[in-house]
Design a protein around this motif. Structure first.
Motif, mmCIF file in Angstrom:
data_model
loop_
_atom_site.group_PDB
_atom_site.id
_atom_site.type_symbol
_atom_site.label_atom_id
_atom_site.label_comp_id
_atom_site.label_asym_id
_atom_site.label_seq_id
_atom_site.Cartn_x
_atom_site.Cartn_y
_atom_site.Cartn_z
ATOM 1 N N HIS A 139 53.735 7.262 60.243
ATOM 2 C CA HIS A 139 54.774 6.918 59.265
ATOM 3 C C HIS A 139 54.950 8.007 58.211
ATOM 4 C CE1 HIS A 139 53.594 2.466 60.199
ATOM 5 N NE2 HIS A 139 54.328 3.007 61.167
ATOM 6 N N ASN A 140 55.011 9.262 58.593
ATOM 7 C CA ASN A 140 55.103 10.313 57.570
ATOM 8 C C ASN A 140 56.510 10.893 57.419
ATOM 9 O OD1 ASN A 140 55.489 12.060 59.700
ATOM 10 N ND2 ASN A 140 53.634 13.270 59.371
ATOM 11 N N ARG A 141 57.494 10.377 58.143
ATOM 12 C CA ARG A 141 58.909 10.729 58.003
ATOM 13 C C ARG A 141 59.222 12.169 58.405
ATOM 14 N NH1 ARG A 141 57.554 8.022 53.273
ATOM 15 N NH2 ARG A 141 58.366 5.891 53.073
ATOM 16 N N SER A 142 58.359 12.803 59.171
ATOM 17 C CA SER A 142 58.627 14.154 59.692
ATOM 18 C C SER A 142 59.177 14.045 61.106
ATOM 19 C CB SER A 142 57.334 14.976 59.708
ATOM 20 O OG SER A 142 57.468 16.103 60.564
ATOM 21 N N HIS A 143 60.346 14.665 61.353
ATOM 22 C CA HIS A 143 60.878 14.655 62.720
ATOM 23 C C HIS A 143 59.861 15.226 63.704
ATOM 24 C CE1 HIS A 143 64.931 13.455 61.660
ATOM 25 N NE2 HIS A 143 65.095 14.488 60.839
ATOM 26 N N PHE A 144 59.272 16.371 63.344
ATOM 27 C CA PHE A 144 58.322 17.037 64.242
ATOM 28 C C PHE A 144 57.222 16.066 64.667
ATOM 29 C CE2 PHE A 144 59.712 21.161 62.282
ATOM 30 C CZ PHE A 144 60.085 21.773 63.464
ATOM 31 N N PRO A 155 47.662 7.182 68.804
ATOM 32 C CA PRO A 155 47.587 6.519 67.497
ATOM 33 C C PRO A 155 48.168 7.416 66.405
ATOM 34 C CG PRO A 155 45.515 6.323 68.678
ATOM 35 C CD PRO A 155 46.359 7.282 69.454
ATOM 36 N N GLY A 156 48.595 6.803 65.314
ATOM 37 C CA GLY A 156 49.326 7.539 64.295
ATOM 38 C C GLY A 156 48.559 8.635 63.609
ATOM 39 N N VAL A 157 47.242 8.571 63.636
ATOM 40 C CA VAL A 157 46.484 9.610 62.950
ATOM 41 C C VAL A 157 46.470 10.907 63.735
ATOM 42 C CG1 VAL A 157 45.013 8.044 61.669
ATOM 43 C CG2 VAL A 157 44.360 8.742 63.975
ATOM 44 N N VAL A 158 46.952 10.888 64.960
ATOM 45 C CA VAL A 158 47.053 12.111 65.759
ATOM 46 C C VAL A 158 48.531 12.451 65.892
ATOM 47 C CG1 VAL A 158 46.578 13.203 67.975
ATOM 48 C CG2 VAL A 158 44.981 11.543 67.030
ATOM 49 N N SER A 159 48.902 13.622 65.443
ATOM 50 C CA SER A 159 50.324 13.948 65.412
ATOM 51 C C SER A 159 50.782 14.793 66.583
ATOM 52 C CB SER A 159 50.666 14.668 64.104
ATOM 53 O OG SER A 159 49.918 15.863 63.998
ATOM 54 N N SER A 160 49.881 15.401 67.344
ATOM 55 C CA SER A 160 50.340 16.262 68.432
ATOM 56 C C SER A 160 49.382 16.207 69.602
ATOM 57 C CB SER A 160 50.483 17.710 67.947
ATOM 58 O OG SER A 160 49.224 18.225 67.566
ATOM 59 N N PHE A 331 62.026 7.361 63.932
ATOM 60 C CA PHE A 331 61.889 6.563 62.715
ATOM 61 C C PHE A 331 63.272 6.114 62.265
ATOM 62 C CE2 PHE A 331 61.325 11.099 61.011
ATOM 63 C CZ PHE A 331 62.640 11.275 60.607
ATOM 64 N N GLY A 332 63.298 5.266 61.240
ATOM 65 C CA GLY A 332 64.574 4.797 60.718
ATOM 66 C C GLY A 332 64.992 5.581 59.492
ATOM 67 N N ARG A 333 65.871 4.968 58.703
ATOM 68 C CA ARG A 333 66.409 5.616 57.515
ATOM 69 C C ARG A 333 66.003 4.825 56.272
ATOM 70 N NH1 ARG A 333 67.710 10.280 59.703
ATOM 71 N NH2 ARG A 333 68.860 10.745 57.790
ATOM 72 N N ASP A 344 68.377 8.856 54.118
ATOM 73 C CA ASP A 344 67.349 9.873 54.362
ATOM 74 C C ASP A 344 66.266 9.324 55.297
ATOM 75 O OD1 ASP A 344 68.659 11.693 52.675
ATOM 76 O OD2 ASP A 344 67.811 10.688 50.913
ATOM 77 N N HIS A 345 65.300 10.174 55.587
ATOM 78 C CA HIS A 345 64.251 9.787 56.533
ATOM 79 C C HIS A 345 63.509 8.546 56.048
ATOM 80 C CE1 HIS A 345 63.925 14.265 57.948
ATOM 81 N NE2 HIS A 345 65.139 13.760 58.061
ATOM 82 N N GLY A 346 63.362 7.572 56.936
ATOM 83 C CA GLY A 346 62.667 6.343 56.594
ATOM 84 C C GLY A 346 61.595 6.034 57.621
ATOM 85 N N VAL A 347 61.343 4.740 57.848
ATOM 86 C CA VAL A 347 60.272 4.349 58.779
ATOM 87 C C VAL A 347 60.794 3.289 59.764
ATOM 88 C CG1 VAL A 347 57.955 3.399 59.011
ATOM 89 C CG2 VAL A 347 58.459 4.966 57.143
ATOM 90 N N GLY A 348 60.925 2.038 59.358
ATOM 91 C CA GLY A 348 61.274 0.974 60.289
ATOM 92 C C GLY A 348 62.695 1.103 60.842
ATOM 93 N N THR A 349 62.862 0.773 62.111
ATOM 94 C CA THR A 349 64.174 0.880 62.762
ATOM 95 C C THR A 349 64.228 -0.092 63.936
ATOM 96 O OG1 THR A 349 65.746 2.451 63.754
ATOM 97 C CG2 THR A 349 63.405 2.790 64.237
ATOM 98 N N VAL A 350 65.114 0.148 64.887
ATOM 99 C CA VAL A 350 65.251 -0.759 66.027
ATOM 100 C C VAL A 350 64.929 -0.045 67.335
ATOM 101 C CG1 VAL A 350 67.017 -2.186 64.942
ATOM 102 C CG2 VAL A 350 67.704 -0.215 66.313
ATOM 103 N N ALA A 351 64.538 -0.825 68.322
ATOM 104 C CA ALA A 351 64.506 -0.392 69.717
ATOM 105 C C ALA A 351 65.517 -1.248 70.465
ATOM 106 C CB ALA A 351 63.111 -0.559 70.307
ATOM 107 N N LEU A 352 66.301 -0.612 71.349
ATOM 108 C CA LEU A 352 67.343 -1.319 72.098
ATOM 109 C C LEU A 352 66.951 -1.380 73.571
ATOM 110 C CD1 LEU A 352 70.424 0.518 70.529
ATOM 111 C CD2 LEU A 352 69.431 -1.660 69.804
#
Length: 467
Positions: A139-144, A155-160, A331-333, A344-352
């Protein structure tokens, strides 16, 4: 004239708004487009091992198909599926708020953006569903980082990580499994989600006319005599073209490359000889300014996606009943509109979700609320559903993948993230009635416990196997 299309983006007149949106995102979005374009050059053509038999994997859907669509840039879930039942929505959104009367009714609480007419029809037929307030575990709002997290499944603590969860799925399935045997295909640029040791096929809509005989015959003869490996790749690529373009490619001539990609994916997936899994990316969802409400930048993007989904449905023919299309974004806006009439960059969003195999006609959400005290870090829709639970539910009930493989090889250290049950029509499980009851936060593994994934290592449930 020199082609000014941003690298990695769609082309054609119908795509112009999408291209402009991609070029207008933040600097990080443009860097991501360039990075994927470079990776796409090396994607090339690959062959897959045909094993035309169905080994009786325990899936709810017989001989299933899966299309994963990655919506890059952070799609605004609050404008795509509007929570009219939340009294804070309109004041937060200001001039980009969408009136209830303008949306397509989903239920008494949520309305669908009016540009998604085809998706709305599928929803009413019970062939489309929405999971709201969802997000990747990071949940860090970075596209990368968030795009990598969406595709590496960690898991979220691993980014790459160097491997994607769909490629690890193919690697973990036993030899002879029909999904592994038929393989997966990337449409367009090479996504992380399909990178790894398992071989995948790459196909893109052709921008130029194909090479015709007798030149093609000469090239085939040359490769056959001098370079058998390249000859095999050439034949696989030609086969992919034949399957993806159908008998008459002229009918696709005047549609965008994005819609050609969806049509090609459908033709490949419906072929008995073709792959069972496809991945396709849609760029341009980074709407920092002039996002619009019922018209404008986001509406154009949603309309193009909506037409592409309908193209896919039509082109997939009888395979539609065995298909799940899952569309997810990193992520969401922000819940509040910004001063540039965007978000701007957010966190929660939808899956379709769409497809004949989807148990649709419902919005699934542990709705967290939009009151200021309920926003994530005072800014964003609070995520209450880990996207991995959606993916795991589809892989489990639709493809019949054992939970032991999902928890370890496909989504490592995710045994505490349960598969979302009942998403698939033929499944015997009931959809969890989760609306209005927030779930407990999904815990993640400690950093020390997953340190090996930082080194690109994982262990298969079938035994000790290091990638």
């Amino acid at each position: 004239m020199e082609d000014q299309t941003p690298p990695g983006s769609v082309r054609g007149s119908a795509d112009e708004s999408v291209v402009r949106a991609a070029a207008g995102g933040c600097e990080e979005s443009r860097l991501l487009l360039s990075r994927r374009a470079v990776l796409g050059v090396s994607a090339g053509l690959f062959s897959w091992a045909y094993a035309p038999r169905w080994a009786g994997v325990e899936a709810a859907t017989g001989d299933p198909r899966l299309l994963v669509v990655v919506l890059r840039g952070g799609m605004d879930g609050l404008s795509t599926v509007v929570p009219h039942g939340d009294r804070h929505y309109t004041s937060l959104r200001g001039d980009i708020a969408i009136a209830r009367s303008k949306t397509l009714r989903l239920d008494g609480f949520f309305g669908l953006h009016p540009a998604m007419k085809q998706f709305g029809r599928l929803y009413r037929r019970g062939q489309a569903a929405v999971v709201h307030a969802a997000c990747v575990p990071l949940h860090n709002r970075s596209h990368f980082d968030a795009q990598d997290n969406l595709e590496n499944g960690l898991p979220g603590v691993v980014s790459s990580n160097s491997t994607g969860w769909l490629n690890r799925l193919l690697s973990a399935l036993p030899a002879g499994d029909p999904i592994r045997s038929h393989g997966a295909i990337q449409i367009g640029a090479a996504p992380l989600i399909l990178r790894g040791p398992a071989r995948v096929l790459g196909w893109s809509p052709a921008y130029y006319d194909h090479m015709e005989d007798p030149m093609l015959s000469m090239v085939r003869t040359l490769y056959e005599a001098k370079d058998p490996e390249m000859h095999a790749y050439l034949e696989a690529g030609l086969e992919a073209d034949r399957l993806a373009e159908g008998m008459n490619r002229k009918r696709d001539r005047n549609v965008s490359d994005l819609r050609k990609g969806f049509r090609g994916a459908a033709r490949l997936l419906k072929s008995p000889r073709g792959p069972r899994i496809a991945v396709l990316s849609v760029d341009g969802w980074d709407t920092h300014s002039d996002q619009g409400s019922t018209t404008g930048q986001l509406a154009n993007l949603l309309s193009e996606l909506d037409h592409a989904i309908d193209d896919f449905r039509r082109a997939s023919g009888g395979a539609w009943s065995r298909t799940v299309v899952v569309m997810a974004t990193e992520f969401g806006r922000t819940a509040r509109a910004n001063g540039d009439h965007g978000t701007d960059h957010g966190v929660g969003t939808v899956a379709l979700l769409a497809g004949g195999a989807v148990r649709g006609g419902r919005v699934l959400a542990d709705w967290p609320g939009l009151a200021p005290s309920r926003l994530f870090e005072g800014s964003d829709l609070r995520p209450t559903t880990d996207l991995r639970s959606v993916f795991k539910g589809i892989l489990s009930d639709h493809l019949g993948v054992p939970t032991s493989i999902l928890d370890t090889s496909v989504f490592p250290e995710s045994d505490r993230v349960s598969p979302m049950s009942g998403l698939i029509r033929a499944s015997s499980a009931d959809v969890a009635e989760i609306s209005g009851t927030p779930r407990a936060p999904v815990p993640v593994a400690s950093e020390s416990a997953i340190a090996r994934y930082r080194r690109g290592e994982t262990v298969s449930s079938a035994g000790a196997r290091t990638m």
